[in-house]
Design a protein around this motif. Sequence first.
Motif, PDB file in Angstrom:
ATOM      1  N   VAL A  73      15.547  80.089   7.679  1.00 29.13           N
ATOM      2  CA  VAL A  73      16.080  78.789   8.081  1.00 29.13           C
ATOM      3  C   VAL A  73      17.249  78.435   7.159  1.00 29.13           C
ATOM      4  CG1 VAL A  73      15.579  76.343   8.452  1.00 29.13           C
ATOM      5  CG2 VAL A  73      13.787  78.061   8.839  1.00 29.13           C
ATOM      6  N   PRO A  74      18.422  78.117   7.697  1.00 37.43           N
ATOM      7  CA  PRO A  74      19.551  77.760   6.833  1.00 37.43           C
ATOM      8  C   PRO A  74      19.235  76.544   5.970  1.00 37.43           C
ATOM      9  CG  PRO A  74      20.296  78.178   9.079  1.00 37.43           C
ATOM     10  CD  PRO A  74      18.799  78.144   9.120  1.00 37.43           C
ATOM     11  N   ARG A  75      19.676  76.589   4.717  1.00 33.51           N
ATOM     12  CA  ARG A  75      19.356  75.532   3.763  1.00 33.51           C
ATOM     13  C   ARG A  75      19.792  74.159   4.273  1.00 33.51           C
ATOM     14  NH1 ARG A  75      21.490  76.309  -2.265  1.00 33.51           N
ATOM     15  NH2 ARG A  75      20.192  78.168  -1.966  1.00 33.51           N
ATOM     16  N   GLU A  76      20.940  74.088   4.933  1.00 31.81           N
ATOM     17  CA  GLU A  76      21.464  72.793   5.372  1.00 31.81           C
ATOM     18  C   GLU A  76      20.644  72.161   6.489  1.00 31.81           C
ATOM     19  OE1 GLU A  76      23.828  76.092   7.475  1.00 31.81           O
ATOM     20  OE2 GLU A  76      23.042  75.678   5.453  1.00 31.81           O
ATOM     21  N   ARG A  77      19.723  72.903   7.081  1.00 34.47           N
ATOM     22  CA  ARG A  77      18.870  72.354   8.145  1.00 34.47           C
ATOM     23  C   ARG A  77      17.501  71.937   7.624  1.00 34.47           C
ATOM     24  NH1 ARG A  77      18.767  76.975  12.264  1.00 34.47           N
ATOM     25  NH2 ARG A  77      16.945  75.811  13.003  1.00 34.47           N
ATOM     26  N   ILE A  78      17.281  72.032   6.322  1.00 42.29           N
ATOM     27  CA  ILE A  78      15.970  71.737   5.739  1.00 42.29           C
ATOM     28  C   ILE A  78      16.025  70.430   4.958  1.00 42.29           C
ATOM     29  CG2 ILE A  78      14.178  72.538   4.156  1.00 42.29           C
ATOM     30  CD1 ILE A  78      15.229  75.404   4.637  1.00 42.29           C
ATOM     31  N   THR A  79      15.068  69.548   5.217  1.00 38.46           N
ATOM     32  CA  THR A  79      14.888  68.329   4.433  1.00 38.46           C
ATOM     33  C   THR A  79      13.478  68.324   3.865  1.00 38.46           C
ATOM     34  OG1 THR A  79      16.427  67.057   5.805  1.00 38.46           O
ATOM     35  CG2 THR A  79      14.886  65.806   4.447  1.00 38.46           C
ATOM     36  N   GLU A  80      13.360  68.221   2.550  1.00 39.52           N
ATOM     37  CA  GLU A  80      12.066  68.116   1.884  1.00 39.52           C
ATOM     38  C   GLU A  80      11.804  66.660   1.525  1.00 39.52           C
ATOM     39  OE1 GLU A  80      11.576  72.349  -0.415  1.00 39.52           O
ATOM     40  OE2 GLU A  80      12.519  70.724  -1.502  1.00 39.52           O
ATOM     41  N   LEU A  81      10.559  66.231   1.725  1.00 40.63           N
ATOM     42  CA  LEU A  81      10.198  64.842   1.452  1.00 40.63           C
ATOM     43  C   LEU A  81       9.040  64.763   0.466  1.00 40.63           C
ATOM     44  CD1 LEU A  81      10.226  63.344   5.084  1.00 40.63           C
ATOM     45  CD2 LEU A  81      12.059  63.259   3.383  1.00 40.63           C
ATOM     46  N   ASP A  82       9.162  63.875  -0.493  1.00 42.42           N
ATOM     47  CA  ASP A  82       8.032  63.466  -1.319  1.00 42.42           C
ATOM     48  C   ASP A  82       7.288  62.374  -0.543  1.00 42.42           C
ATOM     49  OD1 ASP A  82       6.291  63.205  -3.412  1.00 42.42           O
ATOM     50  OD2 ASP A  82       7.814  62.690  -4.910  1.00 42.42           O
ATOM     51  N   TRP A  83       6.071  62.059  -0.972  1.00 46.47           N
ATOM     52  CA  TRP A  83       5.330  60.997  -0.285  1.00 46.47           C
ATOM     53  C   TRP A  83       6.128  59.700  -0.289  1.00 46.47           C
ATOM     54  CZ3 TRP A  83      -0.160  61.889  -2.787  1.00 46.47           C
ATOM     55  CH2 TRP A  83      -0.716  63.058  -2.251  1.00 46.47           C
ATOM     56  N   TRP A  84       6.160  59.063   0.853  1.00 43.00           N
ATOM     57  CA  TRP A  84       6.823  57.790   1.132  1.00 43.00           C
ATOM     58  C   TRP A  84       8.337  57.919   1.305  1.00 43.00           C
ATOM     59  CZ3 TRP A  84       3.278  55.087   3.060  1.00 43.00           C
ATOM     60  CH2 TRP A  84       1.989  55.049   2.506  1.00 43.00           C
ATOM     61  N   GLU A  85       8.868  59.117   1.169  1.00 41.58           N
ATOM     62  CA  GLU A  85      10.280  59.305   1.488  1.00 41.58           C
ATOM     63  C   GLU A  85      10.460  59.430   2.999  1.00 41.58           C
ATOM     64  OE1 GLU A  85      12.187  61.348  -2.508  1.00 41.58           O
ATOM     65  OE2 GLU A  85      11.656  62.646  -0.808  1.00 41.58           O
ATOM     66  N   ARG A  86      11.660  59.060   3.477  1.00 45.07           N
ATOM     67  CA  ARG A  86      11.925  58.981   4.913  1.00 45.07           C
ATOM     68  C   ARG A  86      13.063  59.904   5.317  1.00 45.07           C
ATOM     69  NH1 ARG A  86      11.576  53.430   7.148  1.00 45.07           N
ATOM     70  NH2 ARG A  86      13.776  53.675   7.601  1.00 45.07           N
ATOM     71  N   TYR A  87      12.991  60.322   6.573  1.00 45.17           N
ATOM     72  CA  TYR A  87      14.063  61.112   7.181  1.00 45.17           C
ATOM     73  C   TYR A  87      14.485  60.417   8.465  1.00 45.17           C
ATOM     74  CZ  TYR A  87      16.174  64.827  10.027  1.00 45.17           C
ATOM     75  OH  TYR A  87      17.000  65.560  10.841  1.00 45.17           O
ATOM     76  N   GLN A  88      15.757  60.129   8.594  1.00 44.39           N
ATOM     77  CA  GLN A  88      16.313  59.526   9.807  1.00 44.39           C
ATOM     78  C   GLN A  88      16.951  60.638  10.635  1.00 44.39           C
ATOM     79  OE1 GLN A  88      16.856  55.922  10.860  1.00 44.39           O
ATOM     80  NE2 GLN A  88      17.238  57.096  12.737  1.00 44.39           N
ATOM     81  N   HIS A  89      16.442  60.830  11.841  1.00 45.67           N
ATOM     82  CA  HIS A  89      16.983  61.890  12.689  1.00 45.67           C
ATOM     83  C   HIS A  89      18.400  61.541  13.124  1.00 45.67           C
ATOM     84  CE1 HIS A  89      17.545  64.482  16.213  1.00 45.67           C
ATOM     85  NE2 HIS A  89      16.640  65.269  15.663  1.00 45.67           N
ATOM     86  N   PRO A  90      19.355  62.445  12.945  1.00 41.69           N
ATOM     87  CA  PRO A  90      20.744  62.134  13.305  1.00 41.69           C
ATOM     88  C   PRO A  90      20.889  61.783  14.788  1.00 41.69           C
ATOM     89  CG  PRO A  90      20.619  64.154  12.018  1.00 41.69           C
ATOM     90  CD  PRO A  90      19.208  63.791  12.379  1.00 41.69           C
ATOM     91  N   GLY A  91      21.600  60.708  15.054  1.00 40.49           N
ATOM     92  CA  GLY A  91      21.885  60.340  16.437  1.00 40.49           C
ATOM     93  C   GLY A  91      20.723  59.740  17.184  1.00 40.49           C
ATOM     94  N   SER A  92      19.655  59.354  16.498  1.00 40.89           N
ATOM     95  CA  SER A  92      18.516  58.740  17.172  1.00 40.89           C
ATOM     96  C   SER A  92      17.902  57.686  16.264  1.00 40.89           C
ATOM     97  CB  SER A  92      17.459  59.790  17.535  1.00 40.89           C
ATOM     98  OG  SER A  92      16.693  60.149  16.404  1.00 40.89           O
ATOM     99  N   GLU A  93      16.905  56.987  16.776  1.00 38.40           N
ATOM    100  CA  GLU A  93      16.207  55.963  16.004  1.00 38.40           C
ATOM    101  C   GLU A  93      14.886  56.464  15.443  1.00 38.40           C
ATOM    102  OE1 GLU A  93      17.262  51.722  17.767  1.00 38.40           O
ATOM    103  OE2 GLU A  93      16.477  53.045  19.348  1.00 38.40           O
ATOM    104  N   LEU A  94      14.664  57.773  15.532  1.00 35.64           N
ATOM    105  CA  LEU A  94      13.430  58.360  15.022  1.00 35.64           C
ATOM    106  C   LEU A  94      13.457  58.427  13.507  1.00 35.64           C
ATOM    107  CD1 LEU A  94      10.740  59.922  15.369  1.00 35.64           C
ATOM    108  CD2 LEU A  94      12.126  62.013  15.504  1.00 35.64           C
ATOM    109  N   VAL A  95      12.393  57.900  12.879  1.00 37.82           N
ATOM    110  CA  VAL A  95      12.231  57.965  11.429  1.00 37.82           C
ATOM    111  C   VAL A  95      10.925  58.687  11.122  1.00 37.82           C
ATOM    112  CG1 VAL A  95      11.910  56.651   9.301  1.00 37.82           C
ATOM    113  CG2 VAL A  95      13.552  55.858  11.023  1.00 37.82           C
ATOM    114  N   VAL A  96      11.011  59.720  10.306  1.00 40.17           N
ATOM    115  CA  VAL A  96       9.833  60.461   9.854  1.00 40.17           C
ATOM    116  C   VAL A  96       9.573  60.095   8.397  1.00 40.17           C
ATOM    117  CG1 VAL A  96       8.838  62.734   9.435  1.00 40.17           C
ATOM    118  CG2 VAL A  96      10.294  62.364  11.437  1.00 40.17           C
TER     119      VAL A  96
END
Length: 271
Positions: A73-96
């Motif tokens: 998997v290319p490094r630029e496509r990977i997001t690592e999260l610690d507990w309580w950290e958030r990821y906002q999906h580009p171009g959408s309102e989805l939050v993980v």
Amino acid sequence: MWGPRASPTRLAGPKRFQPAPVKLKELPPLDLVLVSHDHYDHLDYPTIRELAKTPAPFVTSLGVGAHLEAFGVPRERITELDWWERYQHPGSELVVTATPSQHFSGRGLKDRNATLWSSLSMRTPRHSVFFSGDTGLTGQFAEIRERLGAFDLVMLEVGAHHPAWGDIHLGPDNALKALELLGGGAFLPVHWGTFNLAMHAWDAPAETLLASAERRNVRLLMPRQGEAVEPAHAERAAPWWRGVDSVALPQESSAAEHDAAAPKSMPWPLD
């Protein structure tokens, strides 16, 4: 997890006894790939190698990105999260949001707990979904509800459990307690019916939940593997698993008889 074994080798280890309901190459376009932790039944090398060919971003727990990168998997496509950290999906309102769970990690003898494990919250302005990953029963479920609100759909692991593993796996009874701590919602049991990772019958968790859910007024979703389901309009759960051929599986007459013969302790689980 599309691989034939939950194992570091294709020659040994727990083997899939139910076929994948759809081939990996037949999946529709993916928006996102979520990986809760690094155990072999959740982070599968051949599966990741195939998913790496798609343009989908990957979101995972802290430290697991190194595995993904090693798998292609290319490094630029990977997001690592610690507990309580958030990821906002580009171009959408989805939050993980990566949320706490009570488990462990490791893929070998020397990397125990070198990476994080997480449950995951997925939210848009319209809907909310919770995925437990692997976890034991913990009061942090109540904290998750307090911080993020209740969920429309709750996916909790119910299989591969044993009383000796009470702190790191839920099982059906503790899953119902976790559901209550999370504030309810439609309940989709996961982590059962694919690999034999414990000594109970493969369908014992399903039978326990079917018997308990109506008594506790739980909205239980038990679709056949691969069946599409709309949580808000799902029909009453039906025991489809009773008609599944299980000749190759351990023959056990009942969950009650099995429990009576179960040992008081078991080795540390693989997952």
